[in-house]
Each structure stands twice: as C-alpha cells, then as structure tokens.
Design an enzyme around this catalytic site. Structure first.
Site, short mmCIF file in Angstrom:
data_model
loop_
_atom_site.label_atom_id
_atom_site.label_comp_id
_atom_site.label_asym_id
_atom_site.label_seq_id
_atom_site.Cartn_x
_atom_site.Cartn_y
_atom_site.Cartn_z
N SER A 105 -5.39 -3.43 1.33
CA SER A 105 -6.20 -4.18 2.30
C SER A 105 -7.67 -3.80 2.10
O SER A 105 -7.96 -2.79 1.44
CB SER A 105 -5.77 -3.78 3.71
OG SER A 105 -6.68 -4.25 4.68
N TYR A 133 -3.23 2.08 10.39
CA TYR A 133 -3.18 1.05 9.34
C TYR A 133 -4.11 1.41 8.19
O TYR A 133 -3.74 1.34 7.01
CB TYR A 133 -3.58 -0.29 9.96
CG TYR A 133 -3.48 -1.49 9.04
CD1 TYR A 133 -2.27 -2.15 8.86
CD2 TYR A 133 -4.60 -1.97 8.36
CE1 TYR A 133 -2.18 -3.27 8.03
CE2 TYR A 133 -4.53 -3.09 7.53
CZ TYR A 133 -3.31 -3.73 7.37
OH TYR A 133 -3.22 -4.83 6.55
P1 NAD Z 1 2.80 -11.46 7.77
O1 NAD Z 1 3.03 -10.70 9.02
O2 NAD Z 1 2.76 -12.93 7.82
O3 NAD Z 1 3.87 -11.07 6.65
C1 NAD Z 1 4.39 -9.78 6.53
C2 NAD Z 1 5.85 -9.86 6.16
O4 NAD Z 1 6.35 -8.53 6.01
C3 NAD Z 1 6.68 -10.54 7.26
O5 NAD Z 1 7.49 -11.55 6.70
C4 NAD Z 1 7.49 -9.41 7.83
O6 NAD Z 1 8.76 -9.80 8.34
C5 NAD Z 1 7.62 -8.49 6.63
N1 NAD Z 1 7.99 -7.14 7.02
C6 NAD Z 1 7.47 -6.39 8.05
N2 NAD Z 1 8.11 -5.22 8.13
C7 NAD Z 1 9.03 -5.20 7.14
C8 NAD Z 1 9.99 -4.26 6.70
N3 NAD Z 1 10.16 -3.08 7.32
N4 NAD Z 1 10.76 -4.56 5.63
C9 NAD Z 1 10.61 -5.76 5.00
N5 NAD Z 1 9.73 -6.69 5.37
C10 NAD Z 1 8.96 -6.42 6.43
O7 NAD Z 1 1.42 -10.90 7.21
P2 NAD Z 1 0.66 -11.08 5.80
O8 NAD Z 1 -0.77 -11.26 6.11
O9 NAD Z 1 1.34 -12.06 4.93
O10 NAD Z 1 0.83 -9.60 5.23
C11 NAD Z 1 1.18 -9.31 3.90
C12 NAD Z 1 0.51 -8.03 3.48
O11 NAD Z 1 -0.92 -8.22 3.44
C13 NAD Z 1 0.73 -6.84 4.43
O12 NAD Z 1 0.94 -5.66 3.66
C14 NAD Z 1 -0.58 -6.74 5.18
O13 NAD Z 1 -0.81 -5.44 5.67
C15 NAD Z 1 -1.56 -7.16 4.11
N6 NAD Z 1 -2.86 -7.63 4.59
C16 NAD Z 1 -2.95 -8.68 5.45
C17 NAD Z 1 -4.21 -9.13 5.85
C18 NAD Z 1 -4.39 -10.31 6.77
O14 NAD Z 1 -5.50 -10.52 7.27
N7 NAD Z 1 -3.37 -11.15 7.00
C19 NAD Z 1 -5.36 -8.47 5.38
C20 NAD Z 1 -5.23 -7.40 4.50
C21 NAD Z 1 -3.97 -6.99 4.11
#
Ligand code: NAD
Length: 260
Positions: free
Chosen positions: A139, A152
C-alpha cells in the site's frame, strides 16, 4: 498470444475489488487462475463467469491448512502453480492509543502473516514449476503512513520487508518477488458505507471525490483495473529483470506536497 499463456496463478482476495480485476485480466491474458477468498458466493460467481480456466477455492490466508488445500486443488485442476498474487487484506481505522490488541493482531494476521504463509506455501511449487512470480499487495501505507492506520501501516511495511527477503532468497530458483503499493483505489474496502456507516453514501462519495481532486495530483481515486495492469506487468516477462521492488501506483499522491 497472451502475456500469461501457460501460466497458473493463484490470487488471494479475488472475490471482489483489485483481486477480482487481477483475476479477470490475468485470465484474459491466457492464465489459468485460482481465485481464493473467504467470500464464497462472490468468488464462485467470478470464477463461473471466467469459465473452465478459473477455479474458486475457499482460502482464509491466515490458515496453514487452507493454503495446503488450495495448492492441492489447484494442482489437481491445472497441474501446477507458477504464480501468486498475495492480494487479500483488511483495513481498520483507529488511533494507536485506542486500538484493541485483538484488532492489531487480526490486521497483522491477515495482511502480514497471510503474505508470509502464501510465500512459504507457494515458493516450493513455483520452484518445482521451473520458476515463477510473486506479487505482494502492500500500500502507500507500506512506504509512508497515515494517521488512524497504525496497525495497517505496520502490516504493509512488513509486506515490503517480506517482499525483499523473498526476492533475495528465491532468485536462484527463478522466482521474482515484487510489491504493488496502491494509493486510494475505488473498491468495497473504501466504499462510503464502510468509511462512514450510517451517513448518506452519495454525500460521502462527493466529499471524498473533492478530497482526492485536491490531494492527488491526477485528481481522482484509482481504479482496481489500473492496479491489475501493474500486477500483470510484474507477473509476466515484461518485468523479467525486476525483483525485490515496491511499485507505487497512486496518481502522484506520494510524489510530494502539492501547493497547486
Ligand atoms: P476489498 O475489500 O474489496 O478486497 C479484499 C478481499 O480480500 C476481499 O474479497 C476479502 O474477502 C478478502 N479477504 C479479507 N480477509 C481475507 C482472508 N483472511 N483470507 C482470504 N481473503 C480475505 O479491497 P481491495 O481494495 O480490493 O484490497 C486488495 C488489497 O489492496 C488489500 O491488501 C488492501 O490492503 C490493498 N490496498 C487497498 C487500497 C484501497 O484504497 N482500496 C489501497 C492500498 C492497498
């Protein structure tokens, strides 16, 4: 010719958001994809939509036995696994001084331990397949920090540490390991209902859009499809001489302090 023809890639957190878009793009580029998540309904629906070259497995990234079962299922269906995207993650807002121990541990377990277990489980499989790629989702909070995101931020810094160590240890086996560091990306994780439960989602969305317009040089939130393209680059031959690196994708947010 697809950029991932002949490859088999396991993607965690693939039921929605960035993971879903990665699964869709990787499949379009010729990969067989194993979609892993704890959201069975949405995960199965995406896999069904992608057809026979996609498989959904229930995988809680914090559970060793789930990882082993996912690899077995993937190999039974596709014969090997030679790619991994450690994308699953969770986000919670809290000041450090008021963060419950259970919350800190849970974030660490999913975001950090989950990535460790993924690397540890898949590295021998990728080596046996003659080499492969691992992309870890960190991130902007992995290279910088944000107030109210202590647990986080710590977990995402750890993801970058794991990425670098894995790159050093696995290079000799033909395995490259890199990390994506997204800024704000428009997924269910940061949906208005999640950020401000109980308030008008449209008003929150407009307020967030105004904020991104102000603080992000490119003037908007990122799209999950854009992060998927970076994950594709790091998973295919186009990045053949790159390993151990974090790649920020944030519309310029971390470039500096904008006074414009
Ligand atoms: P999201 O919440 O839409 O998707 C995350 C997915 O991970 C979900 O489908 C959820 O069910 C799954 N998940 C959660 N816990 C889990 C577990 N214990 N085992 C298996 N699956 C699990 O969010 P996203 O934005 O698509 O996030 C994807 C990645 O990107 C994450 O690592 C998040 O930290 C990172 N991220 C997101 C952002 C943002 O702004 N959306 C920014 C920086 C980093």
């Amino acid at each position: 010719m697809g950029k991932l023809d002949g490859r088999v890639v396991l993607i965690t957190g693939a039921a929605r958001g960035q993971g879903e878009q990665e699964a869709r793009l990787f499949a379009a580029e010729g990969a067989k994809v194993v979609l892993a998540d704890v959201l069975d309904g949405p995960g199965e629906a995406v896999a069904a939509d992608l057809g026979p070259d996609a498989l959904y497995v229930r995988l809680d990234v914090t559970r060793e036995d789930d990882w082993a079962a996912a690899v077995t299922a993937a190999k039974e269906r596709f014969g090997k696994v030679d790619g991994l995207v450690n994308n699953a993650g969770i986000l919670r807002f809290n000041a450090l001084a008021t963060t419950a121990l259970a919350e800190f541990r849970r974030i660490t377990e999913v975001n950090q331990t989950g990535v460790f277990l993924g690397i540890r489980t898949l590295a021998p499989e990728l080596a046996a397949a003659g080499g492969g790629t691992i992309v870890n989702t960190a991130s902007y909070a992995g290279v910088s920090a944000m107030a109210l995101l202590g647990a986080y931020t710590a977990s995402k810094h750890a993801v970058l540490g794991l990425t670098k160590v894995a790159a050093l240890e696995l290079a000799a086996q033909g395995i490259r390991v890199n990390a994506v560091c997204p800024g704000a990306v428009d997924t269910p994780m940061v949906a208005p209902e999640v950020l401000r439960p109980g308030t008008d989602p449209r008003a929150v969305r407009e307020e967030m859009d105004r904020m991104y317009e102000k603080v992000v040089p490119l003037g908007r939130i990122g799209r999950p499809e854009e992060v998927a393209k970076l994950a594709l680059f790091l998973s295919c031959e186009d990045s053949s001489y790159i390993t151990g690196q974090p790649f920020v994708i944030d519309g310029g947010w971390l470039a500096g302090i904008s006074v414009l």
